[in-house]
Design an enzyme around this catalytic site. Sequence first.
Site, PDB file in Angstrom:
ATOM      1  N   HIS A 117       8.499  -3.033   9.438  1.00  0.00           N
ATOM      2  CA  HIS A 117       8.349  -1.442   9.284  1.00  0.00           C
ATOM      3  C   HIS A 117       6.129  -1.497   9.829  1.00  0.00           C
ATOM      4  O   HIS A 117       5.787  -0.243   8.851  1.00  0.00           O
ATOM      5  CB  HIS A 117       8.555  -0.528   7.773  1.00  0.00           C
ATOM      6  N   CYS A 125      -6.257   2.473  15.437  1.00  0.00           N
ATOM      7  CA  CYS A 125      -6.998   4.056  15.672  1.00  0.00           C
ATOM      8  C   CYS A 125      -5.732   4.441  16.901  1.00  0.00           C
ATOM      9  O   CYS A 125      -4.922   3.862  17.374  1.00  0.00           O
ATOM     10  CB  CYS A 125      -8.014   3.723  16.615  1.00  0.00           C
ATOM     11  N   CYS A 128      -8.304   4.687  20.252  1.00  0.00           N
ATOM     12  CA  CYS A 128      -8.039   3.438  20.464  1.00  0.00           C
ATOM     13  C   CYS A 128      -7.510   2.243  21.033  1.00  0.00           C
ATOM     14  O   CYS A 128      -7.874   1.133  21.639  1.00  0.00           O
ATOM     15  CB  CYS A 128      -9.736   3.004  20.594  1.00  0.00           C
ATOM     16  N   THR A 186      16.903  -3.534  -1.272  1.00  0.00           N
ATOM     17  CA  THR A 186      16.363  -2.476  -0.625  1.00  0.00           C
ATOM     18  C   THR A 186      18.237  -1.775  -0.169  1.00  0.00           C
ATOM     19  O   THR A 186      19.246  -2.306  -1.056  1.00  0.00           O
ATOM     20  CB  THR A 186      16.716  -2.834   0.871  1.00  0.00           C
ATOM     21  N   SER A 187      18.114  -0.427  -0.711  1.00  0.00           N
ATOM     22  CA  SER A 187      18.685   0.732  -0.890  1.00  0.00           C
ATOM     23  C   SER A 187      19.959   0.684   0.629  1.00  0.00           C
ATOM     24  O   SER A 187      20.645   1.200   0.577  1.00  0.00           O
ATOM     25  CB  SER A 187      18.565   1.937  -0.913  1.00  0.00           C
ATOM     26  N   GLU A 217      21.215  -2.099  -8.577  1.00  0.00           N
ATOM     27  CA  GLU A 217      22.133  -1.338  -8.105  1.00  0.00           C
ATOM     28  C   GLU A 217      23.150  -1.827  -7.504  1.00  0.00           C
ATOM     29  O   GLU A 217      22.774  -2.064  -6.219  1.00  0.00           O
ATOM     30  CB  GLU A 217      22.150   0.019  -9.168  1.00  0.00           C
TER      31      GLU A 217
END
Length: 250
Positions: A117, A125, A128, A186-187, A217
């Site tokens: 990600h 920017c 540019c 991570t879910s 969990e």
Amino acid sequence: MNLIKKAAEDISKAKMGIALTGAGISTESGIPDFRSKDGLWSRYDINEYGHIDSFKKNPAKVWMMLREMISLMNAEPNPAHYALAELEKMGYINAVITQNVDNLHQEAGSKNVIEFHGNFKRVVCTRCGKKKGVDKIDMENLPPMCECGGILKPDGIFFGEAIPRNAYLKSVALATKCDLMLVIGTSASVYPASQLPYLAKGSLTKPKGIVIEINKETTDITGIVSDYIIEGKAGEILPKIVEEIKSITS
Ligand code: APR
């Protein structure tokens, strides 16, 4: 058998192990995750703050959240990050695919880190395309601007944006090829990262891989894709696995 022992044995036998990590691996560094009770999306509406269209519509508003998020990311790696780096050094983990944008795997010493990600320690920017460290920008006046007059955006993705191409291709190739995947903190609920454990698990054309979850969990993939889950804190479980591997291989 005790699941720490089982994981240590599975990891030590794997020919190509990889890890997929999420926000839960960094909570013990003090960075909140997204979907737990006190997670970021319990305080900020995901539709108002998480989508690229919201950023385009009102960058100053979204930057208020980003500024908070980035300041929390001034954190140190925790024992889970260090344990993964050690597993790589020992030759058991080939790559870490992370959905996190906090740079903590790299800071802990992991070398082959795939930023699925992006990375919020950099900004880009929107006009540019120039990139720089987030520490080099002024966040007093929002949104921060580039010298060219364009609006700066963290060098990571919002909902509605494509996964960085190289990171995507590498991750799919690794997940398809690996024979063991650790799915940590991570879910496993956000597409397309959520598909990587399915690729690791195997298909008609790929032999079965072992998928081990480490999470406080159960998740959407528990018992469906993962072979087993070690429930608890990643920062406690991963160092124990490393110690166990050392004891069975010495
Ligand atoms: N040890 C192990 N697991 C933990 C810990 C911990 N100390 N703390 C939290 N967890 C687990 C939670 O139980 C949860 O399953 O980590 C998971 C975090 O899930 P999410 O908050 O959904 O985070 P993540 O899976 O990384 O989200 C994916 O969603 O909004 C986006 O772009 C953002 O990359 C993020 C993506």
